[in-house]
Design a protein around this motif. Structure first.
Motif, PDB file in Angstrom:
ATOM      1  N   LEU A   1      -5.748  16.876   7.143  1.00 57.22           N
ATOM      2  CA  LEU A   1      -4.966  15.785   7.717  1.00 57.22           C
ATOM      3  C   LEU A   1      -4.498  14.877   6.585  1.00 57.22           C
ATOM      4  CD1 LEU A   1      -4.112  14.671  10.537  1.00 57.22           C
ATOM      5  CD2 LEU A   1      -6.011  13.049  10.307  1.00 57.22           C
ATOM      6  N   PRO A   2      -3.193  14.915   6.243  1.00 57.22           N
ATOM      7  CA  PRO A   2      -2.686  14.067   5.157  1.00 57.22           C
ATOM      8  C   PRO A   2      -2.506  12.628   5.609  1.00 57.22           C
ATOM      9  CG  PRO A   2      -0.900  15.384   6.062  1.00 57.22           C
ATOM     10  CD  PRO A   2      -2.141  15.785   6.797  1.00 57.22           C
ATOM     11  N   ILE A   3      -2.956  11.697   4.788  1.00 58.22           N
ATOM     12  CA  ILE A   3      -2.841  10.273   5.103  1.00 58.22           C
ATOM     13  C   ILE A   3      -2.335   9.525   3.877  1.00 58.22           C
ATOM     14  CG2 ILE A   3      -4.107   8.168   5.717  1.00 58.22           C
ATOM     15  CD1 ILE A   3      -5.969   9.816   7.397  1.00 58.22           C
ATOM     16  N   ALA A   4      -1.356   8.658   4.084  1.00 52.09           N
ATOM     17  CA  ALA A   4      -0.846   7.807   3.014  1.00 52.09           C
ATOM     18  C   ALA A   4      -1.300   6.371   3.259  1.00 52.09           C
ATOM     19  CB  ALA A   4       0.674   7.869   2.955  1.00 52.09           C
ATOM     20  N   ILE A   5      -1.877   5.783   2.223  1.00 53.69           N
ATOM     21  CA  ILE A   5      -2.269   4.369   2.257  1.00 53.69           C
ATOM     22  C   ILE A   5      -1.240   3.619   1.424  1.00 53.69           C
ATOM     23  CG2 ILE A   5      -4.070   2.697   1.679  1.00 53.69           C
ATOM     24  CD1 ILE A   5      -6.069   5.070   1.879  1.00 53.69           C
ATOM     25  N   ILE A   6      -0.588   2.645   2.034  1.00 54.63           N
ATOM     26  CA  ILE A   6       0.545   1.980   1.378  1.00 54.63           C
ATOM     27  C   ILE A   6       0.346   0.470   1.376  1.00 54.63           C
ATOM     28  CG2 ILE A   6       3.053   1.684   1.397  1.00 54.63           C
ATOM     29  CD1 ILE A   6       3.181   4.224   3.184  1.00 54.63           C
ATOM     30  N   GLY A   7       0.403  -0.119   0.173  1.00 59.97           N
ATOM     31  CA  GLY A   7       0.501  -1.567   0.075  1.00 59.97           C
ATOM     32  C   GLY A   7      -0.785  -2.335  -0.070  1.00 59.97           C
ATOM     33  N   VAL A   8      -1.819  -1.765  -0.694  1.00 56.28           N
ATOM     34  CA  VAL A   8      -3.040  -2.530  -0.945  1.00 56.28           C
ATOM     35  C   VAL A   8      -2.778  -3.455  -2.130  1.00 56.28           C
ATOM     36  CG1 VAL A   8      -5.503  -2.433  -1.473  1.00 56.28           C
ATOM     37  CG2 VAL A   8      -4.465  -0.650  -0.083  1.00 56.28           C
ATOM     38  N   LYS A   9      -2.525  -4.730  -1.835  1.00 54.18           N
ATOM     39  CA  LYS A   9      -2.167  -5.692  -2.878  1.00 54.18           C
ATOM     40  C   LYS A   9      -3.004  -6.963  -2.740  1.00 54.18           C
ATOM     41  CE  LYS A   9       2.611  -4.032  -3.031  1.00 54.18           C
ATOM     42  NZ  LYS A   9       4.031  -4.373  -2.828  1.00 54.18           N
ATOM     43  N   LYS A  10      -2.959  -7.769  -3.770  1.00 51.39           N
ATOM     44  CA  LYS A  10      -3.655  -9.050  -3.736  1.00 51.39           C
ATOM     45  C   LYS A  10      -2.837 -10.052  -2.932  1.00 51.39           C
ATOM     46  CE  LYS A  10      -5.919  -8.352  -8.206  1.00 51.39           C
ATOM     47  NZ  LYS A  10      -6.102  -8.863  -9.582  1.00 51.39           N
ATOM     48  N   GLY A  11      -3.479 -11.141  -2.552  1.00 53.96           N
ATOM     49  CA  GLY A  11      -2.794 -12.170  -1.785  1.00 53.96           C
ATOM     50  C   GLY A  11      -3.518 -12.448  -0.483  1.00 53.96           C
ATOM     51  N   ILE A  12      -2.938 -13.326   0.318  1.00 52.51           N
ATOM     52  CA  ILE A  12      -3.532 -13.698   1.589  1.00 52.51           C
ATOM     53  C   ILE A  12      -3.028 -12.748   2.667  1.00 52.51           C
ATOM     54  CG2 ILE A  12      -3.750 -15.517   3.321  1.00 52.51           C
ATOM     55  CD1 ILE A  12      -3.301 -17.534   1.056  1.00 52.51           C
ATOM     56  N   ARG A  13      -3.894 -11.925   3.178  1.00 58.31           N
ATOM     57  CA  ARG A  13      -3.607 -10.938   4.225  1.00 58.31           C
ATOM     58  C   ARG A  13      -2.306 -10.168   3.971  1.00 58.31           C
ATOM     59  NH1 ARG A  13      -3.685 -11.474  10.002  1.00 58.31           N
ATOM     60  NH2 ARG A  13      -4.641  -9.432   9.916  1.00 58.31           N
ATOM     61  N   PRO A  14      -2.242  -9.452   2.852  1.00 56.24           N
ATOM     62  CA  PRO A  14      -1.032  -8.666   2.597  1.00 56.24           C
ATOM     63  C   PRO A  14      -0.905  -7.534   3.610  1.00 56.24           C
ATOM     64  CG  PRO A  14      -2.772  -8.062   1.068  1.00 56.24           C
ATOM     65  CD  PRO A  14      -3.275  -9.248   1.825  1.00 56.24           C
ATOM     66  N   PRO A  15       0.333  -7.089   3.870  1.00 55.47           N
ATOM     67  CA  PRO A  15       0.522  -5.971   4.807  1.00 55.47           C
ATOM     68  C   PRO A  15       0.014  -4.669   4.205  1.00 55.47           C
ATOM     69  CG  PRO A  15       2.600  -6.555   3.777  1.00 55.47           C
ATOM     70  CD  PRO A  15       1.602  -7.594   3.346  1.00 55.47           C
ATOM     71  N   LEU A  16      -0.488  -3.816   5.061  1.00 54.07           N
ATOM     72  CA  LEU A  16      -1.017  -2.532   4.629  1.00 54.07           C
ATOM     73  C   LEU A  16      -0.717  -1.503   5.713  1.00 54.07           C
ATOM     74  CD1 LEU A  16      -4.453  -1.866   3.024  1.00 54.07           C
ATOM     75  CD2 LEU A  16      -3.759  -0.523   4.993  1.00 54.07           C
ATOM     76  N   LYS A  17      -0.216  -0.350   5.295  1.00 56.04           N
ATOM     77  CA  LYS A  17       0.068   0.727   6.242  1.00 56.04           C
ATOM     78  C   LYS A  17      -0.857   1.914   5.982  1.00 56.04           C
ATOM     79  CE  LYS A  17       5.036  -0.199   6.874  1.00 56.04           C
ATOM     80  NZ  LYS A  17       6.394   0.368   6.712  1.00 56.04           N
ATOM     81  N   ILE A  18      -1.360   2.482   7.052  1.00 52.44           N
ATOM     82  CA  ILE A  18      -2.077   3.754   6.999  1.00 52.44           C
ATOM     83  C   ILE A  18      -1.253   4.735   7.820  1.00 52.44           C
ATOM     84  CG2 ILE A  18      -4.199   4.990   7.567  1.00 52.44           C
ATOM     85  CD1 ILE A  18      -5.695   2.327   7.301  1.00 52.44           C
ATOM     86  N   VAL A  19      -0.652   5.708   7.143  1.00 59.76           N
ATOM     87  CA  VAL A  19       0.273   6.631   7.806  1.00 59.76           C
ATOM     88  C   VAL A  19      -0.366   8.016   7.884  1.00 59.76           C
ATOM     89  CG1 VAL A  19       2.604   7.558   7.854  1.00 59.76           C
ATOM     90  CG2 VAL A  19       2.190   5.330   6.799  1.00 59.76           C
ATOM     91  N   ILE A  20      -0.481   8.520   9.098  1.00 56.39           N
ATOM     92  CA  ILE A  20      -1.125   9.812   9.351  1.00 56.39           C
ATOM     93  C   ILE A  20      -0.054  10.854   9.623  1.00 56.39           C
ATOM     94  CG2 ILE A  20      -2.806  11.035  10.782  1.00 56.39           C
ATOM     95  CD1 ILE A  20      -3.621   8.039  11.678  1.00 56.39           C
ATOM     96  N   GLY A  21      -0.070  11.923   8.857  1.00 56.59           N
ATOM     97  CA  GLY A  21       0.920  12.972   9.032  1.00 56.59           C
ATOM     98  C   GLY A  21       0.400  14.125   9.866  1.00 56.59           C
ATOM     99  N   PRO A  22       1.266  15.077  10.210  1.00 54.69           N
ATOM    100  CA  PRO A  22       0.827  16.278  10.930  1.00 54.69           C
ATOM    101  C   PRO A  22      -0.167  17.059  10.082  1.00 54.69           C
ATOM    102  CG  PRO A  22       3.223  16.083  10.929  1.00 54.69           C
ATOM    103  CD  PRO A  22       2.714  15.072   9.950  1.00 54.69           C
ATOM    104  N   GLN A  23      -1.135  17.665  10.731  1.00 50.82           N
ATOM    105  CA  GLN A  23      -2.148  18.393   9.976  1.00 50.82           C
ATOM    106  C   GLN A  23      -1.558  19.634   9.316  1.00 50.82           C
ATOM    107  OE1 GLN A  23      -5.187  19.238  12.905  1.00 50.82           O
ATOM    108  NE2 GLN A  23      -4.427  21.295  13.240  1.00 50.82           N
ATOM    109  N   VAL A  24      -2.145  19.986   8.194  1.00 52.83           N
ATOM    110  CA  VAL A  24      -1.753  21.170   7.434  1.00 52.83           C
ATOM    111  C   VAL A  24      -2.739  22.282   7.764  1.00 52.83           C
ATOM    112  CG1 VAL A  24      -1.462  22.154   5.131  1.00 52.83           C
ATOM    113  CG2 VAL A  24      -0.778  19.777   5.574  1.00 52.83           C
TER     114      VAL A  24
END
Length: 195
Positions: free
Chosen positions: A140-163
């Motif tokens: 199951l491929p997953i992309a983690i996007i946008g782990v940054k410093k700051g006050i409650r920064p946005p973060l995406k966890i995107v789950i793709g179709p299984q391989v």
């Protein structure tokens, strides 16, 4: 035991620290065993994946984290096990990963083998392909996007179709690992913070 006690506390902490959006929940399979393969952008990654999903995900962790009694107890309790990155030989942790999958559990791995910035392209390690080929477990491929410093920064966890490795040439570990990493990178590109 410790995992079930800590998980809701840590999940609350993560949700307070980041504004999390999870995309692709429909791609989560109902059955295990399963290999969760994600990009590695920060130390939060295994915590994020463990807290945001119902599974107990077993991760490899650097051996340095197991050097004293307390940290060894803690990481073992949350389903991590050590791998010595300096030795170049990972026979024991690979065997442990195979045993985890063969007993119907979920194994998590970061194919890059190290932390990389979002968008950074590296040649993935062969471990994800080797483990998948030996177990025939879907990835199951997953992309983690946008782990940054700051006050409650946005973060995406995107789950793709299984391989499904049974439908691919799983004899070439280099190419299969690259294919899995490409799926993760495609998710990252499609759902980048600017999109």
């Amino acid at each position: 035991m410790l995992h079930s006690i800590l998980k809701p506390v840590v999940k609350l902490f993560i949700q307070l620290k980041f504004r999390i959006q999870i995309i692709g929940l429909e791609n989560i399979p109902s059955n295990t065993p399963l290999i969760v393969a994600a990009n590695h952008v920060s130390n939060y990654d295994p915590i994020l994946l463990s807290c945001m999903f119902d599974w107990k995900i077993h991760f490899m962790a650097k051996a340095e984290l197991f050097r004293n009694f307390f940290s060894k107890w803690f990481f073992t309790s949350v389903y991590a096990f050590p791998v010595d990155r300096q030795s170049g030989i990972a026979i024991r942790p690979i065997r442990q990963a195979l045993a985890i999958i063969n007993t119907g559990k979920v194994f998590g791995i970061f194919p890059e083998g190290k932390r990389c910035k979002n968008g950074e392209m590296v040649q993935p390690k062969k471990g994800v392909a080797f483990i998948a080929a030996k177990t025939n477990a879907p990835i199951l491929p997953i992309a983690i996007i946008g782990v940054k410093k700051g006050i409650r920064p946005p973060l995406k966890i995107v789950i793709g179709p299984q391989v499904n490795v049974c439908q691919l040439d799983n004899s070439d570990y280099t190419s299969l690992s690259r294919y899995v990493m490409d799926q993760i990178n495609d998710l990252e590109l499609k759902h980048s913070m600017n999109s």
